[in-house]
Design a protein around this motif. Structure first.
Motif, PDB file in Angstrom:
ATOM      1  N   PHE A 182     -14.921   0.635   4.416  1.00 54.96           N
ATOM      2  CA  PHE A 182     -16.178   0.031   4.789  1.00 54.96           C
ATOM      3  C   PHE A 182     -16.295  -1.267   4.113  1.00 54.96           C
ATOM      4  O   PHE A 182     -17.200  -1.605   3.480  1.00 54.96           O
ATOM      5  CB  PHE A 182     -17.164   0.946   4.105  1.00 54.96           C
ATOM      6  N   PRO A 183     -15.445  -2.178   4.649  1.00 54.68           N
ATOM      7  CA  PRO A 183     -15.461  -3.399   4.154  1.00 54.68           C
ATOM      8  C   PRO A 183     -16.851  -4.318   4.123  1.00 54.68           C
ATOM      9  O   PRO A 183     -16.904  -5.270   3.389  1.00 54.68           O
ATOM     10  CB  PRO A 183     -14.215  -4.528   4.949  1.00 54.68           C
ATOM     11  N   ASP A 184     -17.570  -3.881   5.355  1.00 58.96           N
ATOM     12  CA  ASP A 184     -18.727  -4.651   5.528  1.00 58.96           C
ATOM     13  C   ASP A 184     -19.978  -4.052   5.012  1.00 58.96           C
ATOM     14  O   ASP A 184     -21.282  -4.486   5.162  1.00 58.96           O
ATOM     15  CB  ASP A 184     -19.049  -4.880   7.080  1.00 58.96           C
ATOM     16  N   GLN A 185     -19.893  -3.191   4.273  1.00 61.92           N
ATOM     17  CA  GLN A 185     -20.856  -2.236   3.797  1.00 61.92           C
ATOM     18  C   GLN A 185     -20.763  -1.968   2.036  1.00 61.92           C
ATOM     19  O   GLN A 185     -21.400  -1.156   1.593  1.00 61.92           O
ATOM     20  CB  GLN A 185     -20.975  -0.829   4.315  1.00 61.92           C
ATOM     21  N   VAL A 186     -20.138  -3.053   1.343  1.00 62.00           N
ATOM     22  CA  VAL A 186     -20.217  -2.889   0.036  1.00 62.00           C
ATOM     23  C   VAL A 186     -21.410  -3.693  -0.305  1.00 62.00           C
ATOM     24  O   VAL A 186     -21.819  -4.816  -0.086  1.00 62.00           O
ATOM     25  CB  VAL A 186     -19.092  -3.745  -0.588  1.00 62.00           C
ATOM     26  N   ILE A 187     -22.422  -2.997  -1.356  1.00 61.70           N
ATOM     27  CA  ILE A 187     -23.652  -3.588  -1.512  1.00 61.70           C
ATOM     28  C   ILE A 187     -23.926  -3.818  -3.175  1.00 61.70           C
ATOM     29  O   ILE A 187     -22.685  -3.611  -3.782  1.00 61.70           O
ATOM     30  CB  ILE A 187     -24.691  -2.735  -1.087  1.00 61.70           C
ATOM     31  N   GLU A 188     -25.056  -4.564  -3.330  1.00 61.37           N
ATOM     32  CA  GLU A 188     -25.008  -4.799  -4.799  1.00 61.37           C
ATOM     33  C   GLU A 188     -24.870  -3.476  -5.664  1.00 61.37           C
ATOM     34  O   GLU A 188     -24.308  -3.456  -7.040  1.00 61.37           O
ATOM     35  CB  GLU A 188     -26.183  -5.370  -5.275  1.00 61.37           C
ATOM     36  N   ALA A 189     -25.274  -2.627  -5.388  1.00 59.20           N
ATOM     37  CA  ALA A 189     -25.313  -1.216  -6.173  1.00 59.20           C
ATOM     38  C   ALA A 189     -23.986  -0.804  -6.505  1.00 59.20           C
ATOM     39  O   ALA A 189     -23.642  -0.332  -7.322  1.00 59.20           O
ATOM     40  CB  ALA A 189     -26.176   0.202  -5.204  1.00 59.20           C
ATOM     41  N   ARG A 303     -23.249   3.634   4.834  1.00 58.12           N
ATOM     42  CA  ARG A 303     -21.847   4.499   5.211  1.00 58.12           C
ATOM     43  C   ARG A 303     -22.408   5.991   4.922  1.00 58.12           C
ATOM     44  O   ARG A 303     -21.359   6.859   5.584  1.00 58.12           O
ATOM     45  CB  ARG A 303     -20.821   3.896   4.390  1.00 58.12           C
ATOM     46  N   ALA A 304     -23.213   6.452   4.037  1.00 58.55           N
ATOM     47  CA  ALA A 304     -23.422   7.891   3.620  1.00 58.55           C
ATOM     48  C   ALA A 304     -24.171   8.461   4.699  1.00 58.55           C
ATOM     49  O   ALA A 304     -25.453   8.639   4.580  1.00 58.55           O
ATOM     50  CB  ALA A 304     -23.832   8.020   2.192  1.00 58.55           C
ATOM     51  N   ASP A 305     -23.488   9.186   5.724  1.00 53.77           N
ATOM     52  CA  ASP A 305     -24.251   9.991   6.683  1.00 53.77           C
ATOM     53  C   ASP A 305     -24.159  11.311   6.699  1.00 53.77           C
ATOM     54  O   ASP A 305     -24.569  11.986   7.374  1.00 53.77           O
ATOM     55  CB  ASP A 305     -23.872   9.446   8.027  1.00 53.77           C
ATOM     56  N   VAL A 306     -23.684  11.834   5.396  1.00 61.63           N
ATOM     57  CA  VAL A 306     -23.372  13.301   5.325  1.00 61.63           C
ATOM     58  C   VAL A 306     -23.860  13.696   3.809  1.00 61.63           C
ATOM     59  O   VAL A 306     -23.373  12.936   2.939  1.00 61.63           O
ATOM     60  CB  VAL A 306     -21.933  13.874   5.375  1.00 61.63           C
ATOM     61  N   TYR A 307     -24.550  14.401   3.788  1.00 61.96           N
ATOM     62  CA  TYR A 307     -25.046  15.285   2.496  1.00 61.96           C
ATOM     63  C   TYR A 307     -24.695  16.349   2.042  1.00 61.96           C
ATOM     64  O   TYR A 307     -24.726  17.395   3.241  1.00 61.96           O
ATOM     65  CB  TYR A 307     -26.574  15.101   2.369  1.00 61.96           C
ATOM     66  N   MET A 308     -24.304  16.858   1.089  1.00 68.68           N
ATOM     67  CA  MET A 308     -23.521  18.060   0.969  1.00 68.68           C
ATOM     68  C   MET A 308     -24.068  18.801  -0.519  1.00 68.68           C
ATOM     69  O   MET A 308     -24.257  17.919  -1.265  1.00 68.68           O
ATOM     70  CB  MET A 308     -21.975  17.958   0.917  1.00 68.68           C
ATOM     71  N   GLU A 309     -24.281  20.035  -0.482  1.00 63.85           N
ATOM     72  CA  GLU A 309     -24.707  20.717  -1.857  1.00 63.85           C
ATOM     73  C   GLU A 309     -23.877  22.044  -2.190  1.00 63.85           C
ATOM     74  O   GLU A 309     -23.076  22.381  -1.205  1.00 63.85           O
ATOM     75  CB  GLU A 309     -25.915  21.113  -1.596  1.00 63.85           C
ATOM     76  N   LYS A 310     -23.519  21.998  -3.562  1.00 56.00           N
ATOM     77  CA  LYS A 310     -22.925  23.353  -3.732  1.00 56.00           C
ATOM     78  C   LYS A 310     -23.718  23.860  -4.932  1.00 56.00           C
ATOM     79  O   LYS A 310     -24.141  23.287  -5.928  1.00 56.00           O
ATOM     80  CB  LYS A 310     -21.485  22.976  -4.430  1.00 56.00           C
ATOM     81  N   ILE A 311     -23.900  25.377  -4.419  1.00 58.75           N
ATOM     82  CA  ILE A 311     -24.952  26.135  -5.488  1.00 58.75           C
ATOM     83  C   ILE A 311     -24.022  26.599  -6.564  1.00 58.75           C
ATOM     84  O   ILE A 311     -22.990  27.510  -6.131  1.00 58.75           O
ATOM     85  CB  ILE A 311     -25.654  27.182  -4.870  1.00 58.75           C
ATOM     86  N   LEU A 312     -24.273  26.628  -7.861  1.00 60.22           N
ATOM     87  CA  LEU A 312     -23.442  27.077  -8.899  1.00 60.22           C
ATOM     88  C   LEU A 312     -24.073  28.594  -9.216  1.00 60.22           C
ATOM     89  O   LEU A 312     -25.256  28.575  -9.492  1.00 60.22           O
ATOM     90  CB  LEU A 312     -23.298  26.154 -10.123  1.00 60.22           C
ATOM     91  N   GLU A 313     -23.280  29.349  -9.431  1.00 59.64           N
ATOM     92  CA  GLU A 313     -23.632  30.783  -9.705  1.00 59.64           C
ATOM     93  C   GLU A 313     -24.014  30.665 -11.367  1.00 59.64           C
ATOM     94  O   GLU A 313     -23.171  30.018 -12.089  1.00 59.64           O
ATOM     95  CB  GLU A 313     -22.609  31.703  -9.490  1.00 59.64           C
ATOM     96  N   LYS A 314     -24.777  31.374 -11.767  1.00 61.21           N
ATOM     97  CA  LYS A 314     -25.215  31.366 -13.244  1.00 61.21           C
ATOM     98  C   LYS A 314     -24.061  32.366 -14.054  1.00 61.21           C
ATOM     99  O   LYS A 314     -23.647  33.434 -13.287  1.00 61.21           O
ATOM    100  CB  LYS A 314     -26.556  32.070 -13.335  1.00 61.21           C
ATOM    101  N   SER A 315     -23.539  31.971 -15.094  1.00 66.45           N
ATOM    102  CA  SER A 315     -22.833  32.661 -15.791  1.00 66.45           C
ATOM    103  C   SER A 315     -23.552  34.011 -16.410  1.00 66.45           C
ATOM    104  O   SER A 315     -24.641  33.874 -16.764  1.00 66.45           O
ATOM    105  CB  SER A 315     -21.889  31.836 -17.113  1.00 66.45           C
ATOM    106  N   LEU A 316     -22.688  35.006 -16.340  1.00 67.08           N
ATOM    107  CA  LEU A 316     -23.314  36.264 -16.787  1.00 67.08           C
ATOM    108  C   LEU A 316     -23.197  36.300 -18.451  1.00 67.08           C
ATOM    109  O   LEU A 316     -22.249  35.655 -18.921  1.00 67.08           O
ATOM    110  CB  LEU A 316     -22.717  37.633 -16.279  1.00 67.08           C
TER     111      LEU A 316
END
Length: 316
Positions: A182-189, A303-316
């Motif tokens: 993404f050479p044209d999408q590098v931003i200040e952040a 450039r970020a057009d995909v959002y993903m999640e992972k649910i974490l199982e709680k430890s017993l």
């Protein structure tokens, strides 16, 4: 020499050839391989084809008979080759690998495999102009990086917490990734995080890990994680692995570290943003239990057009 263009091509190719032989020899010495880099064509030919005469080897390799004979004489003295009589003509002898020769080729095989990966990456240059492509190959190979890149792929890698001395490597690895895709999408952040991960991530209760080659300070990969205490979640960001070191499980090792840390923290979910064009990255995330979901808010990055999640199982 480069300014002479095509008139210097022969000299440039010889310079590159000589340099490659020196680099390969350095790798062999690093791993105690008891052969010269110049022996390889003959050793590989005999390994694949069996016993042959010097004349047949010269013909197969498209080099002169004296050149092959000189190399063969050296290899016989070093015990890498041995002679056997031609079964069809007792006046002639053939040459074959000795037991030591077979052992040396077995030792060198993993090095050759990793060297091929590195060189394939170096010469994979989309250019219709041969001299331009040659110049790019020279820039990479004449910089004495071949030996280090091959050793990177052969060595163990440790995942360790970020230190101030890693700042330049953290910046370089991630900036190379950004400029590659993404050479044209590098931003200040991006610059804020890459130039000061301590203030941008670690001081905000986040984590940054570096993949470091064992026995050195060479950084081959990075990954950061920034918790969101209000949402009881943590976001992954800045995953980058050096191109020449990809395919060795480094990204997975970094992911394992982050997931283990998230479980230890007791957060409910992990999140990340990626791009739909990065198919290999998405496969890695899916393999680790991340699922594409509707984004809860617009991304800071175009450039970020995909959002993903992972649910974490709680430890017993």
């Amino acid at each position: 020499m480069e300014r002479f263009g095509v008139l210097s091509m022969g000299s440039r190719l010889k310079r590159l050839s000589d340099h490659l032989f020196q680099e390969v020899q350095g790798i062999y010495q690093e791993y105690g391989i008891p052969i010269s880099g110049t022996y390889f064509p003959i050793l590989r030919l005999l390994q694949l084809s069996g016993a042959m005469s010097v004349m047949d080897m010269a013909e197969k390799l498209k080099v002169s008979h004296p050149a092959v004979s000189k190399q063969v004489t050296k290899m016989l003295k070093e015990g890498l080759l041995e002679k056997e009589l031609d079964p069809c003509d007792q006046r002639r002898s053939h040459l074959k690998l000795s037991a030591d020769g077979h052992q040396a080729m077995a030792q060198v095989e993993p090095i050759l495999q990793e060297m091929k990966v590195v060189l394939d990456g170096v010469i994979n240059i989309p250019s219709a102009n041969f001299l331009q492509a040659l110049e790019q190959v020279e820039r990479q190979l004449l910089g004495n990086e071949l030996t280090e890149m091959v050793i990177d792929r052969l060595s163990r890698v440790n995942i360790i917490p970020y230190k101030e001395t890693h700042q330049s490597a953290f910046f370089a690895l991630n900036m190379h990734w950004l400029e590659s895709y993404f050479p044209d999408q590098v931003i200040e952040a991006d610059y804020q995080v890459l130039e000061d991960p301590q203030a941008s991530i670690i001081d905000k209760s986040g984590f940054v890990w570096m993949a470091i080659r064992e026995g050195s300070e060479r950084a081959l990969g990075t990954l950061a994680m920034l918790p969101d205490s209000q949402a009881n979640s943590t976001a992954l960001l800045k995953l980058a692995v050096a191109e020449h070191a990809q395919g060795k499980g480094i990204a997975q090792r970094l992911m394992d570290q982050a997931i283990a840390q998230a479980r230890q923290m007791g957060v409910e979910k992990m999140t990340l943003e990626t791009a739909s064009c990065l198919e290999a990255a998405k496969r890695l995330y899916e393999k680790n239990g991340f699922v594409e979901m509707p984004a809860p808010k617009p991304s800071l990055y175009e450039r970020a057009d995909v959002y993903m999640e992972k649910i974490l199982e709680k430890s017993l």
